[in-house]
Design a protein around this motif. Structure first.
Motif, PDB file in Angstrom:
ATOM      1  N   GLY A 167      60.881  64.010  40.785  1.00  8.76           N
ATOM      2  CA  GLY A 167      59.820  64.953  40.443  1.00  8.76           C
ATOM      3  C   GLY A 167      58.548  64.266  40.014  1.00  8.76           C
ATOM      4  N   ALA A 168      58.667  63.069  39.447  1.00 10.54           N
ATOM      5  CA  ALA A 168      57.484  62.366  38.933  1.00 10.54           C
ATOM      6  C   ALA A 168      56.542  61.933  40.048  1.00 10.54           C
ATOM      7  N   GLY A 169      57.109  61.584  41.208  1.00  9.16           N
ATOM      8  CA  GLY A 169      56.271  61.162  42.326  1.00  9.16           C
ATOM      9  C   GLY A 169      55.379  62.280  42.819  1.00  9.16           C
ATOM     10  N   HIS A 170      55.956  63.456  43.040  1.00 13.14           N
ATOM     11  CA  HIS A 170      55.171  64.591  43.522  1.00 13.14           C
ATOM     12  C   HIS A 170      54.258  65.146  42.437  1.00 13.14           C
ATOM     13  N   PHE A 171      54.666  65.030  41.169  1.00 15.41           N
ATOM     14  CA  PHE A 171      53.786  65.454  40.077  1.00 15.41           C
ATOM     15  C   PHE A 171      52.537  64.579  40.052  1.00 15.41           C
ATOM     16  N   THR A 172      52.726  63.268  40.165  1.00 11.83           N
ATOM     17  CA  THR A 172      51.584  62.343  40.147  1.00 11.83           C
ATOM     18  C   THR A 172      50.669  62.576  41.339  1.00 11.83           C
ATOM     19  N   LYS A 173      51.252  62.826  42.511  1.00  9.46           N
ATOM     20  CA  LYS A 173      50.440  63.097  43.705  1.00  9.46           C
ATOM     21  C   LYS A 173      49.688  64.419  43.559  1.00  9.46           C
ATOM     22  N   MET A 174      50.293  65.396  42.918  1.00 13.15           N
ATOM     23  CA  MET A 174      49.635  66.678  42.673  1.00 13.15           C
ATOM     24  C   MET A 174      48.354  66.472  41.872  1.00 13.15           C
ATOM     25  N   VAL A 175      48.451  65.695  40.782  1.00 15.82           N
ATOM     26  CA  VAL A 175      47.276  65.446  39.957  1.00 15.82           C
ATOM     27  C   VAL A 175      46.262  64.590  40.719  1.00 15.82           C
ATOM     28  N   HIS A 176      46.747  63.633  41.494  1.00 16.85           N
ATOM     29  CA  HIS A 176      45.875  62.827  42.361  1.00 16.85           C
ATOM     30  C   HIS A 176      45.021  63.729  43.242  1.00 16.85           C
ATOM     31  N   ASN A 177      45.635  64.748  43.843  1.00 24.83           N
ATOM     32  CA  ASN A 177      44.888  65.634  44.727  1.00 24.83           C
ATOM     33  C   ASN A 177      43.932  66.536  43.951  1.00 24.83           C
ATOM     34  N   GLY A 178      44.316  66.902  42.713  1.00 28.80           N
ATOM     35  CA  GLY A 178      43.388  67.651  41.891  1.00 28.80           C
ATOM     36  C   GLY A 178      42.137  66.842  41.589  1.00 28.80           C
ATOM     37  N   ILE A 179      42.304  65.568  41.274  1.00 25.79           N
ATOM     38  CA  ILE A 179      41.156  64.674  41.055  1.00 25.79           C
ATOM     39  C   ILE A 179      40.312  64.581  42.324  1.00 25.79           C
ATOM     40  N   GLU A 180      40.990  64.497  43.454  1.00 22.91           N
ATOM     41  CA  GLU A 180      40.298  64.430  44.746  1.00 22.91           C
ATOM     42  C   GLU A 180      39.410  65.654  44.953  1.00 22.91           C
ATOM     43  N   TYR A 181      39.897  66.847  44.575  1.00 25.36           N
ATOM     44  CA  TYR A 181      39.092  68.068  44.691  1.00 25.36           C
ATOM     45  C   TYR A 181      37.778  67.900  43.937  1.00 25.36           C
ATOM     46  N   GLY A 182      37.871  67.418  42.675  1.00 22.60           N
ATOM     47  CA  GLY A 182      36.682  67.272  41.858  1.00 22.60           C
ATOM     48  C   GLY A 182      35.704  66.247  42.419  1.00 22.60           C
ATOM     49  N   MET A 183      36.219  65.120  42.898  1.00 19.89           N
ATOM     50  CA  MET A 183      35.350  64.090  43.469  1.00 19.89           C
ATOM     51  C   MET A 183      34.636  64.596  44.714  1.00 19.89           C
ATOM     52  N   MET A 184      35.374  65.270  45.579  1.00 23.85           N
ATOM     53  CA  MET A 184      34.771  65.801  46.800  1.00 23.85           C
ATOM     54  C   MET A 184      33.687  66.822  46.481  1.00 23.85           C
ATOM     55  N   GLN A 185      33.963  67.681  45.499  1.00 21.80           N
ATOM     56  CA  GLN A 185      32.978  68.696  45.125  1.00 21.80           C
ATOM     57  C   GLN A 185      31.709  68.058  44.589  1.00 21.80           C
ATOM     58  N   ALA A 186      31.849  67.008  43.783  1.00 20.07           N
ATOM     59  CA  ALA A 186      30.674  66.332  43.227  1.00 20.07           C
ATOM     60  C   ALA A 186      29.832  65.700  44.336  1.00 20.07           C
ATOM     61  N   TYR A 187      30.471  65.025  45.280  1.00 16.53           N
ATOM     62  CA  TYR A 187      29.723  64.471  46.413  1.00 16.53           C
ATOM     63  C   TYR A 187      29.013  65.579  47.186  1.00 16.53           C
ATOM     64  N   ALA A 188      29.725  66.672  47.465  1.00 14.25           N
ATOM     65  CA  ALA A 188      29.149  67.755  48.256  1.00 14.25           C
ATOM     66  C   ALA A 188      27.928  68.354  47.567  1.00 14.25           C
ATOM     67  N   GLU A 189      28.036  68.573  46.256  1.00 14.85           N
ATOM     68  CA  GLU A 189      26.915  69.154  45.519  1.00 14.85           C
ATOM     69  C   GLU A 189      25.727  68.197  45.459  1.00 14.85           C
ATOM     70  N   GLY A 190      26.019  66.920  45.235  1.00 14.04           N
ATOM     71  CA  GLY A 190      24.932  65.940  45.168  1.00 14.04           C
ATOM     72  C   GLY A 190      24.159  65.845  46.471  1.00 14.04           C
ATOM     73  N   PHE A 191      24.870  65.774  47.584  1.00 15.32           N
ATOM     74  CA  PHE A 191      24.190  65.689  48.875  1.00 15.32           C
ATOM     75  C   PHE A 191      23.474  66.990  49.212  1.00 15.32           C
ATOM     76  N   ALA A 192      23.991  68.118  48.729  1.00 15.51           N
ATOM     77  CA  ALA A 192      23.304  69.388  48.949  1.00 15.51           C
ATOM     78  C   ALA A 192      21.954  69.405  48.234  1.00 15.51           C
ATOM     79  N   ILE A 193      21.903  68.834  47.019  1.00 12.27           N
ATOM     80  CA  ILE A 193      20.629  68.749  46.296  1.00 12.27           C
ATOM     81  C   ILE A 193      19.662  67.836  47.046  1.00 12.27           C
ATOM     82  N   LEU A 194      20.157  66.704  47.517  1.00 11.41           N
ATOM     83  CA  LEU A 194      19.302  65.788  48.285  1.00 11.41           C
ATOM     84  C   LEU A 194      18.769  66.457  49.546  1.00 11.41           C
ATOM     85  N   GLU A 195      19.618  67.189  50.217  1.00 14.75           N
ATOM     86  CA  GLU A 195      19.226  67.841  51.474  1.00 14.75           C
ATOM     87  C   GLU A 195      18.177  68.915  51.237  1.00 14.75           C
ATOM     88  N   ARG A 196      18.268  69.605  50.094  1.00 18.93           N
ATOM     89  CA  ARG A 196      17.341  70.697  49.810  1.00 18.93           C
ATOM     90  C   ARG A 196      15.936  70.196  49.461  1.00 18.93           C
TER      91      ARG A 196
END
Length: 301
Positions: A167-196
């Motif tokens: 269970g620990a392996g999939h739990f750790t990967k779950m949180v890994h993907n949650g972090i990935e969501y936040g990182m992707m969102q930050a990049y997307a928002e930053g580039f959207a500001i630059l584009e505007r």
């Protein structure tokens, strides 16, 4: 080491190919005859059924599942269990919910079979770059599988680890993907500001290239964004619709259960849900309220 691979989609086939190239004998099964042929073309011994796959492996057997999370994992285990023997190992390398992995581990343990849950990151690039693997299971099972993880990882000593019990392996990967969501969102928002900022006429691919080297925000996700901006600077033809595969939701739910504040991950998940709203009732009501209290203009459809 001998290994059976169940599920020869792109990622499963790539993992089997990397193992084969690393000197492991891999027998693979997939319901798709085309997938089995593709695997055979890349040095993997194809099996026409689960029974045939198991019969090709010497005991104690190791069978790696690369199938979608959910009921298909349980269905595959239902089919596999009568074919396996005490001392065998089943590895779930998909993105299963960690509580399901704990339940499945207890079920297999009653039959004398070990479950190893392997949260796997690296996607389609793992064949050449190696995979990042977060592994849960018993010490005995991990000792047997160590050569497999050393081959799949970027190097024998990097990119993988035994992080805890089943269970620990999939739990750790779950949180890994949650972090990935936040990182992707930050990049997307930053580039959207630059584009505007139209008056600066920024070349977003150039900016991304600058950030790739020496910047504190450099990452593999930025590399992927850089490639996308080079190929399609205006992102023409891409719908503003972002799916989620479940791990972000599970991470947010777990943060609530554990009383851990996780606003960035939570909001990044909500933004993905928002991207799918073609006709937002909430936004219409917001516009109506602004008009009601301040006389602000309503844009009509």
């Amino acid at each position: 080491m001998e290994l059976g691979m169940v599920g020869l989609g792109r990622m499963g086939a790539n993992m089997a190919q990397r193992l084969s190239q690393g000197g492991h004998a891999v027998t693979g099964f997939d319901p798709s005859a085309q997938a089995r042929q593709h695997a055979a073309d890349h040095g993997i011994t194809p099996a026409g059924s689960l029974a045939a796959l198991v019969s090709e492996l010497s005991a104690p057997r190791a069978v790696w599942l690369m199938v979608p999370a959910g009921t298909i994992v349980d269905d595959t285990l239902d089919a596999l269990l009568p074919l396996l023997s005490p001392g065998d190992i089943v590895i779930d390398g998909g993105n299963s919910y960690y509580k399901d992995s704990i339940r499945r581990g207890a079920r297999l343990e009653q039959a004398g079979i070990a479950l190893v849950d392997c949260g796997t990151s690296g996607g389609v690039w793992g064949l050449t770059e190696g995979y990042s693997m977060m592994v849960g299971g018993s010490d005995a099972a991990l000792a047997q599988l160590k050569p497999v993880f050393e081959t799949l990882a970027p190097s024998p000593t990097t990119g993988w680890g035994h992080v805890g019990p089943v269970g620990a392996g999939h739990f750790t990967k779950m949180v890994h993907n949650g972090i990935e969501y936040g990182m992707m969102q930050a990049y997307a928002e930053g580039f959207a500001i630059l584009e505007r900022k139209a008056d600066f006429k920024l070349d977003l691919h150039q900016v991304a290239r600058v950030w790739q080297h020496g910047s504190v925000v450099r990452s593999w996700l930025l590399d992927i964004a850089t490639d996308a901006l080079k190929e399609n600077p205006t992102l023409a033809g891409i719908a503003p619709y972002v799916e989620d595969s479940g791990e972000g939701r599970w991470t947010v739910a777990e943060s609530l259960d554990l009383n851990v504040s996780a606003p960035v991950i939570t909001l990044s998940l909500l933004e993905r849900l928002r991207s799918r709203e073609k006709d937002s009732y909430a936004d219409k009501l917001l516009a109506a309220m602004r008009n009601g209290f301040g006389g602000h203009r309503i844009t009509r459809e």
